[in-house]
Scaffold this motif. Structure first.
Motif, PDB file in Angstrom:
ATOM      1  N   VAL A 228       0.833  -1.206   0.000  1.00 36.52           N
ATOM      2  CA  VAL A 228       0.000   0.000   0.000  1.00 36.52           C
ATOM      3  C   VAL A 228       0.870   1.260   0.000  1.00 36.52           C
ATOM      4  N   ALA A 229       1.949   1.209   0.742  1.00 34.23           N
ATOM      5  CA  ALA A 229       2.825   2.391   0.856  1.00 34.23           C
ATOM      6  C   ALA A 229       3.390   2.800  -0.488  1.00 34.23           C
ATOM      7  N   LYS A 230       3.657   1.842  -1.376  1.00 36.87           N
ATOM      8  CA  LYS A 230       4.268   2.139  -2.681  1.00 36.87           C
ATOM      9  C   LYS A 230       3.216   2.412  -3.752  1.00 36.87           C
ATOM     10  N   ASN A 231       2.208   1.586  -3.823  1.00 34.91           N
ATOM     11  CA  ASN A 231       1.208   1.727  -4.884  1.00 34.91           C
ATOM     12  C   ASN A 231      -0.165   1.323  -4.344  1.00 34.91           C
ATOM     13  N   PRO A 232      -0.854   2.224  -3.641  1.00 37.06           N
ATOM     14  CA  PRO A 232      -2.136   1.884  -3.008  1.00 37.06           C
ATOM     15  C   PRO A 232      -3.232   1.508  -4.005  1.00 37.06           C
ATOM     16  N   ASN A 233      -3.276   2.190  -5.152  1.00 35.18           N
ATOM     17  CA  ASN A 233      -4.311   1.886  -6.147  1.00 35.18           C
ATOM     18  C   ASN A 233      -4.163   0.481  -6.705  1.00 35.18           C
ATOM     19  N   GLN A 234      -2.932   0.087  -6.963  1.00 39.21           N
ATOM     20  CA  GLN A 234      -2.684  -1.264  -7.469  1.00 39.21           C
ATOM     21  C   GLN A 234      -3.064  -2.312  -6.425  1.00 39.21           C
ATOM     22  N   THR A 235      -2.768  -2.012  -5.165  1.00 36.49           N
ATOM     23  CA  THR A 235      -3.133  -2.926  -4.074  1.00 36.49           C
ATOM     24  C   THR A 235      -4.648  -3.068  -3.971  1.00 36.49           C
ATOM     25  N   LEU A 236      -5.360  -1.947  -4.070  1.00 40.46           N
ATOM     26  CA  LEU A 236      -6.817  -1.971  -4.001  1.00 40.46           C
ATOM     27  C   LEU A 236      -7.411  -2.777  -5.155  1.00 40.46           C
ATOM     28  N   ASN A 237      -6.899  -2.555  -6.363  1.00 41.76           N
ATOM     29  CA  ASN A 237      -7.406  -3.291  -7.529  1.00 41.76           C
ATOM     30  C   ASN A 237      -7.176  -4.790  -7.377  1.00 41.76           C
ATOM     31  N   ALA A 238      -6.045  -5.153  -6.766  1.00 42.20           N
ATOM     32  CA  ALA A 238      -5.760  -6.578  -6.544  1.00 42.20           C
ATOM     33  C   ALA A 238      -6.712  -7.165  -5.509  1.00 42.20           C
ATOM     34  N   LEU A 239      -7.017  -6.384  -4.467  1.00 44.30           N
ATOM     35  CA  LEU A 239      -7.904  -6.873  -3.416  1.00 44.30           C
ATOM     36  C   LEU A 239      -9.340  -7.009  -3.922  1.00 44.30           C
ATOM     37  N   LYS A 240      -9.736  -6.166  -4.852  1.00 41.97           N
ATOM     38  CA  LYS A 240     -11.094  -6.215  -5.401  1.00 41.97           C
ATOM     39  C   LYS A 240     -11.390  -7.528  -6.116  1.00 41.97           C
ATOM     40  N   LYS A 241     -10.356  -8.263  -6.492  1.00 41.07           N
ATOM     41  CA  LYS A 241     -10.543  -9.550  -7.177  1.00 41.07           C
ATOM     42  C   LYS A 241     -10.990 -10.648  -6.221  1.00 41.07           C
ATOM     43  N   TYR A 242     -10.896 -10.357  -4.921  1.00 40.54           N
ATOM     44  CA  TYR A 242     -11.333 -11.320  -3.910  1.00 40.54           C
ATOM     45  C   TYR A 242     -12.777 -11.029  -3.498  1.00 40.54           C
ATOM     46  N   ASP A 243     -13.450 -12.062  -3.006  1.00 39.35           N
ATOM     47  CA  ASP A 243     -14.842 -11.919  -2.573  1.00 39.35           C
ATOM     48  C   ASP A 243     -14.958 -11.655  -1.076  1.00 39.35           C
ATOM     49  N   LEU A 244     -13.982 -12.157  -0.307  1.00 36.16           N
ATOM     50  CA  LEU A 244     -14.034 -12.049   1.152  1.00 36.16           C
ATOM     51  C   LEU A 244     -12.638 -11.769   1.687  1.00 36.16           C
ATOM     52  N   ALA A 245     -12.550 -10.869   2.644  1.00 36.27           N
ATOM     53  CA  ALA A 245     -11.286 -10.596   3.335  1.00 36.27           C
ATOM     54  C   ALA A 245     -11.439 -10.970   4.806  1.00 36.27           C
ATOM     55  N   ILE A 246     -10.494 -11.756   5.312  1.00 28.40           N
ATOM     56  CA  ILE A 246     -10.503 -12.145   6.722  1.00 28.40           C
ATOM     57  C   ILE A 246      -9.348 -11.446   7.420  1.00 28.40           C
ATOM     58  N   ILE A 247      -9.668 -10.664   8.443  1.00 31.90           N
ATOM     59  CA  ILE A 247      -8.654  -9.949   9.220  1.00 31.90           C
ATOM     60  C   ILE A 247      -8.606 -10.625  10.590  1.00 31.90           C
ATOM     61  N   ALA A 248      -7.591 -11.489  10.802  1.00 28.87           N
ATOM     62  CA  ALA A 248      -7.544 -12.365  11.969  1.00 28.87           C
ATOM     63  C   ALA A 248      -6.547 -11.875  13.005  1.00 28.87           C
ATOM     64  N   LYS A 249      -7.050 -11.202  14.012  1.00 28.13           N
ATOM     65  CA  LYS A 249      -6.299 -10.770  15.195  1.00 28.13           C
ATOM     66  C   LYS A 249      -5.067  -9.930  14.852  1.00 28.13           C
ATOM     67  N   PRO A 250      -5.260  -8.767  14.220  1.00 23.07           N
ATOM     68  CA  PRO A 250      -4.108  -7.874  13.987  1.00 23.07           C
ATOM     69  C   PRO A 250      -3.624  -7.290  15.319  1.00 23.07           C
ATOM     70  N   THR A 251      -2.325  -7.046  15.398  1.00 20.82           N
ATOM     71  CA  THR A 251      -1.739  -6.496  16.630  1.00 20.82           C
ATOM     72  C   THR A 251      -1.012  -5.181  16.389  1.00 20.82           C
ATOM     73  N   GLU A 252      -0.902  -4.769  15.114  1.00 26.68           N
ATOM     74  CA  GLU A 252      -0.189  -3.535  14.776  1.00 26.68           C
ATOM     75  C   GLU A 252      -1.144  -2.534  14.152  1.00 26.68           C
ATOM     76  N   THR A 253      -0.826  -1.253  14.329  1.00 28.85           N
ATOM     77  CA  THR A 253      -1.694  -0.160  13.865  1.00 28.85           C
ATOM     78  C   THR A 253      -1.818  -0.148  12.343  1.00 28.85           C
ATOM     79  N   PHE A 254      -3.048   0.094  11.867  1.00 32.25           N
ATOM     80  CA  PHE A 254      -3.298   0.241  10.430  1.00 32.25           C
ATOM     81  C   PHE A 254      -3.054   1.693  10.034  1.00 32.25           C
ATOM     82  N   SER A 255      -2.361   1.887   8.917  1.00 32.15           N
ATOM     83  CA  SER A 255      -2.160   3.244   8.393  1.00 32.15           C
ATOM     84  C   SER A 255      -3.441   3.706   7.706  1.00 32.15           C
TER      85      SER A 255
END
Length: 561
Positions: A228-255
């Motif tokens: 995301v830090a280098k190319n956020p738009n490309q990261t977003l477009n890649a994530l859009k290809k998925y149907d479900l995102a699972i965020i399992a117990k993060p411990t560090e701050t999200f930017s």
């Protein structure tokens, strides 16, 4: 030719014609009649659709044959009858019952191979009129299709239940187990699941069993937000290809950039499963000399997003009298350490009360250091899936958590009007972006402030999806607690969440199907054993004997004249 003979011949030809006509009609129209009150042998629409997927021969081996206890003979019979229903709709489905203990010379090799495939037997105590004996049963089936193989569990493990109750619960879930197994090996994977990485989420070995279960039905892959830090738009477009995102117990701050990527994934219709620990606390950190640890709030920088979506996870811990059992050392006797069972109040054992298909008919689900969830009014439909018991309350963090809490004395007054705290919430609707009327973290041409209809599930404890590791550092079954030896329904809960979010709700509806299974009261049978034997065995024989004597007497009297 006599008139009576002509009538008999005419009747014969009519009978033959009717039989032929009915047979021809039967080949043209297919219908099966289910005369049971609860329609237990009527396959659901989902099962019928799954049956249609079987284009090639599908073989099912059921390892329940031989001298079985009465309860398991009932399960065997129900399994056979249900498989006959599947077979009736598709002749490509064939099945056979196998006795793994039949041949002494070959049984050990077969048992070893079943162990290696994960088909573990169960040892049960058979009670026959007060006489107890041990029996080993393999309540499993294996389905093979196009060189693919899947294990089908036939016995549902219900914590604290008797064998009779387990069998009854298993019959309740039988259609689901078989349909799910067939679906896994015949259906082509279509949906994609992203496991979000990059913010201190749980390591793969701790969610291995969850990933393996999801992988059987969906495409799955790790998705790191570092790019995301280098190319956020490309990261977003890649994530859009998925149907479900699972965020399992993060411990560090999200930017902010990472949050915007997740936010726009949701705005574009992406589903999310949030497994969030709002308070940092861990059971392993308690096993030290002092037997205590400091639980403190964890800042993930997600609160503003959650608030916009219509919920808030408070930085508190839930203390519940209906906690999970825990073994603690209480002293030594000789050279052996003595252990005792206690109730650990910071690990709520939740029994679902909601009738929603995600949690209906599920057993106990184990939490560890969970936090309460508040729901906010914003036009989004919210359904509380899981909540703590009435005898629970929240404890503000930071707070010292000590093992000595197992011996504290409490009363119902301590929990007056404090319990029933939400632990998991389903949200459905069109969400508003968390970055609405705000400066964007990065420029995006396709930015949406009002999202497409979607769903998300929030669970206020990441450990719900965490499997423990054995002494060899290998993952054990999700929901199995090695400290107490109990198996909880965490795996089924997580899979129901994933299925529901991916609109794969058919199997969930099968699971929540209600059956009426009347069972004999064994105590009453034992008390009236001789009377019961006479009514069930002797009386029918006596009636048949009386009928035979009367019939013979009438016949002799009629034809002796």
């Amino acid at each position: 030719m006599k008139a009576s003979t002509q009538i008999n011949i005419k009747t014969l030809w009519i009978t033959i014609f009717v039989l032929v006509f009915l047979n021809v009609l039967g080949t043209l129209f297919f219908y099966r009649f289910d005369l049971t009150k609860d329609k237990r042998y009527t396959l659901s629409e989902t099962s019928l659709q799954i049956v249609k997927q079987v284009k090639n021969p599908l073989s099912i081996k059921i390892y329940m044959q031989g001298d079985l206890p009465a309860d398991f003979r009932r399960l065997q019979q129900e399994t056979k009858q249900l498989l006959e229903e599947f077979q009736a709709y598709n002749s490509n489905i064939v099945f056979e019952f196998v006795n793994p203990l039949e041949n002494e010379n070959e049984s050990m090799d077969l048992i070893k191979s079943l162990y290696q495939k994960g088909l573990t037997p169960i040892n049960i105590t058979v009670d026959d009129k007060g006489k107890q004996s041990q029996a080993m049963v393999f309540p499993w089936a294996i389905a093979v299709y196009n060189n693919k193989e899947v294990n089908i569990p036939l016995l549902k493990n219900i914590m604290g239940a008797t064998t009779e109750q387990k069998v009854k619960g298993s019959i309740q879930h039988l259609e689901y187990s078989i349909a799910d197994g067939i679906n896994k090996i015949t259906k082509d994977k279509q949906k994609k699941v992203a496991i979000i990485k990059g913010n201190g989420e749980m390591k793969e070995i701790h969610v291995a069993k969850m990933l393996m279960q999801i992988r059987e039905s969906y495409y799955i892959g790790p998705f790191t937000l570092d790019s995301v830090a280098k190319n956020p738009n490309q990261t977003l477009n890649a994530l859009k290809k998925y149907d479900l995102a699972i965020i399992a117990k993060p411990t560090e701050t999200f930017s902010d950039e990472e949050k915007q990527v997740l936010d726009q994934f949701i705005m574009n219709g992406g589903k999310t499963l949030w497994l969030i620990d709002q308070v940092a606390a861990d059971m392993d950190s308690l096993y030290n000399q002092s037997g205590s640890t400091l639980a403190y709030p964890r800042d993930l920088n997600l609160n503003d997003m959650f608030f916009k979506y219509g919920f808030r996870i408070n930085a508190d811990l839930i203390k519940d009298e209906q906690g999970s059992p825990i073994k603690l050392a209480t002293g030594e006797e000789g050279s052996a350490t003595q252990y005792q069972d206690f109730i650990w109040k910071f690990a709520p054992l939740v029994s679902p009360e909601s009738k929603h298909p995600i949690v209906k008919n599920l057993g106990g689900i184990k939490f560890d250091f969970a936090s309460p969830i508040d729901t906010l009014k914003n036009g989004i439909k919210k359904t509380v899936l899981l909540q703590s018991s009435p005898y629970s309350k929240k404890i503000g963090a930071p707070v010292e958590v000590n093992l000595d809490i197992v011996s504290e004395q409490t009363s119902p007054k301590d929990y007056l009007n404090k319990g029933n705290l939400p632990l998991s919430v389903l949200l459905e609707g069109s969400f508003h972006s968390a970055f609405e009327n705000r400066v964007l973290a990065f420029k995006e041409n396709t930015f949406l402030t009002n999202g497409k209809p979607t769903k998300m599930i929030v669970v206020s404890d990441g450990d719900v999806a965490k499997n423990q590791l054995d002494k060899n550092r290998m993952p054990v079954e999700l929901g199995y607690d090695q400290r107490s030896g109990n198996l909880y329904d965490n795996k089924d809960f997580i899979m129901n969440c994933v299925n529901y979010l991916l609109d794969d709700t058919g199997l969930i509806n099968i699971r929540s199907k209600d059956l009426d299974l009347p069972l004999l009261d064994k105590e009453k049978v034992y008390e009236n054993y001789t009377q019961t034997q006479f009514i069930t065995i002797g009386l029918p024989i006596l009636i048949l004997l009386v009928f035979g004597l009367v019939f013979t007497y009438i016949r002799k009297r009629k034809y002796s004249k």
